[in-house]
Design an enzyme around this catalytic site. Structure first.
Site, PDB file in Angstrom:
ATOM      1  N   ASP A 180       0.826  -1.204   0.000  1.00  0.00           N
ATOM      2  CA  ASP A 180       0.000   0.000   0.000  1.00  0.00           C
ATOM      3  C   ASP A 180       0.860   1.253   0.000  1.00  0.00           C
ATOM      4  OD1 ASP A 180       0.705   0.691   2.575  1.00  0.00           O
ATOM      5  OD2 ASP A 180      -1.226   0.216   3.487  1.00  0.00           O
ATOM      6  N   LYS A 202      -2.247   3.256  -4.633  1.00  0.00           N
ATOM      7  CA  LYS A 202      -2.450   4.446  -5.450  1.00  0.00           C
ATOM      8  C   LYS A 202      -2.698   4.030  -6.882  1.00  0.00           C
ATOM      9  CE  LYS A 202       0.089   8.227  -3.546  1.00  0.00           C
ATOM     10  NZ  LYS A 202       1.378   8.880  -3.530  1.00  0.00           N
ATOM     11  N   MET A 237      -4.719   9.809  10.996  1.00  0.00           N
ATOM     12  CA  MET A 237      -5.544  10.358   9.907  1.00  0.00           C
ATOM     13  C   MET A 237      -6.287  11.619  10.339  1.00  0.00           C
ATOM     14  SD  MET A 237      -7.105   6.728   8.570  1.00  0.00           S
ATOM     15  CE  MET A 237      -7.339   6.045  10.202  1.00  0.00           C
TER      16      MET A 237
HETATM   17  C1  LIG Z   1      -4.676   4.250   7.364  1.00  0.00           C
HETATM   18  S1  LIG Z   1      -3.765   4.698   8.796  1.00  0.00           S
HETATM   19  C2  LIG Z   1      -2.649   3.343   8.854  1.00  0.00           C
HETATM   20  C3  LIG Z   1      -2.039   3.146  10.203  1.00  0.00           C
HETATM   21  C4  LIG Z   1      -1.028   1.994  10.228  1.00  0.00           C
HETATM   22  N1  LIG Z   1      -1.675   0.730  10.026  1.00  0.00           N
HETATM   23  C5  LIG Z   1      -0.238   1.969  11.525  1.00  0.00           C
HETATM   24  O1  LIG Z   1      -0.375   1.042  12.309  1.00  0.00           O
HETATM   25  O2  LIG Z   1       0.548   2.913  11.722  1.00  0.00           O
HETATM   26  C6  LIG Z   1      -2.813   6.023   8.159  1.00  0.00           C
HETATM   27  C7  LIG Z   1      -2.385   7.011   9.246  1.00  0.00           C
HETATM   28  O3  LIG Z   1      -1.333   6.456  10.022  1.00  0.00           O
HETATM   29  C8  LIG Z   1      -0.462   7.488  10.440  1.00  0.00           C
HETATM   30  N2  LIG Z   1       0.869   7.178   9.933  1.00  0.00           N
HETATM   31  C9  LIG Z   1       1.260   6.072   9.295  1.00  0.00           C
HETATM   32  N3  LIG Z   1       2.579   6.072   9.042  1.00  0.00           N
HETATM   33  C10 LIG Z   1       3.047   7.243   9.549  1.00  0.00           C
HETATM   34  C11 LIG Z   1       4.335   7.852   9.617  1.00  0.00           C
HETATM   35  N4  LIG Z   1       5.423   7.260   9.118  1.00  0.00           N
HETATM   36  N5  LIG Z   1       4.422   9.070  10.205  1.00  0.00           N
HETATM   37  C12 LIG Z   1       3.349   9.685  10.718  1.00  0.00           C
HETATM   38  N6  LIG Z   1       2.110   9.152  10.688  1.00  0.00           N
HETATM   39  C13 LIG Z   1       1.958   7.948  10.120  1.00  0.00           C
HETATM   40  C14 LIG Z   1      -1.017   8.786   9.895  1.00  0.00           C
HETATM   41  O4  LIG Z   1      -1.848   9.365  10.888  1.00  0.00           O
HETATM   42  C15 LIG Z   1      -1.837   8.304   8.717  1.00  0.00           C
HETATM   43  O5  LIG Z   1      -2.855   9.233   8.364  1.00  0.00           O
END
Ligand SMILES: C[S@@+](CC[C@H](N)C(=O)[O-])C[C@H]1O[C@@H](n2cnc3c(N)ncnc32)[C@H](O)[C@@H]1O
Length: 260
Positions: free
Chosen positions: A35, A57, A171
């Site tokens: 993803d 994407k 998010m």
């Molecule tokens: C669909 S969720 C997926 C979360 C993911 N499964 C996890 O456990 O981190 C997507 C959100 O995770 C957060 N996120 C994921 N990777 C990130 C990163 N490297 N830095 C900051 N926020 C991150 C953000 O808030 C983003 O909008």
């Protein structure tokens, strides 16, 4: 012969934060279905000859619909392949891993979760803060700041508004003004520390520190590229001098419109 689908957490971005098991599976899989949150540094660990399917994407920045992703996983598994379904963070935390697992079960395809370090853990560690701290916090909640299809944010604001509990908001970038206003409306202190971390644990990481009442305006003045995670609570003030906030560059690209 039926194959197997591994629902693998890639962690927040730094390849060193992959689990050893995830790395072994990535290197041995027939196909990697990944993803948009999986960092390029992690994709570099996939053998060059391994087939890759990008489902995060498509043209125009629209994500591949979930039912299409489910179908791809089922078809690959049914054709006898070992599939590494690679997701950012942990597959079971706001990662729709549960939905994919249900569909695979219904189709009779064996599957297994491989946990990953979730963004909140990665962002906190990179900033040098704990997510809980004796005397400051008694708990931690992972909260979504976005609802499917841009539906209203119908969270249980009263139960979230506990300054003794750290909130890790996923998010939430587009809705931070509403989130902070709702929390303050339920009695959360306006000066409660907030840390915003963009692209945590990657070479592109940016951090911004503010308060509950000021974070939305600060973010508007200093747009941060997605993904962004918010840590709301007293622990956000514990950032050590060795991890001073990285002020976003003035020329930072605006939040990608297609990412929450
Ligand atoms: C669909 S969720 C997926 C979360 C993911 N499964 C996890 O456990 O981190 C997507 C959100 O995770 C957060 N996120 C994921 N990777 C990130 C990163 N490297 N830095 C900051 N926020 C991150 C953000 O808030 C983003 O909008």
């Amino acid at each position: 012969m039926t194959g197997k689908v591994y629902l693998i957490g890639a962690g927040p971005g730094d390849p060193d934060l992959l689990t050893v098991r995830a790395l072994h599976l990535l290197q041995g899989a027939d196909v990697v279905v990944h993803d948009r949150l999986v960092s390029p540094e992690i994709m570099d660990l996939v053998p060059a000859a391994t087939r890759r399917v990008a489902v995060g994407k498509a043209a125009g920045c629209h994500p591949v619909p979930q039912d299409r992703i489910n179908r791809i996983l089922i078809d690959l598994g049914a054709s006898g392949l070992v599939v590494a379904r690679l997701k950012g963070g942990d597959p079971g935390i706001f990662g729709r891993g549960g939905e994919e697992a249900e569909e695979l079960t219904a189709a009779g395809i064996p599957w297994e979760y491989v946990p990953g370090i979730t963004a909140a853990q990665g962002a906190a560690a990179a900033a040098g803060i704990p997510l809980t701290h004796r005397g400051l916090t008694t708990g931690l909640r992972y909260v979504t700041g976005h609802r499917a299809g841009d539906a209203a944010l119908d969270l249980d604001w009263a139960s979230l508004a506990d300054p003794g509990t750290t909130l890790a908001v996923y998010m939430g970038a587009a809705n931070m003004a509403e989130i902070s206003a709702r929390l303050m409306g339920q009695g959360m202190p306006a000066d409660l520390p907030v840390l915003a971390v963009s692209q945590a644990t990657t070479p592109r990481e940016r951090r911004l520190r503010g308060t509950l009442s000021g974070i939305a305006a600060l973010l508007a003045e200093n747009p941060m590229p997605a993904p962004v995670l918010f840590i709301i609570g007293h622990v956000a003030a514990l950032e050590s001098p060795a991890h001073l906030p990285l002020i976003p560059q003035a020329a930072c690209p605006a939040l990608a419109a297609c990412l929450p």
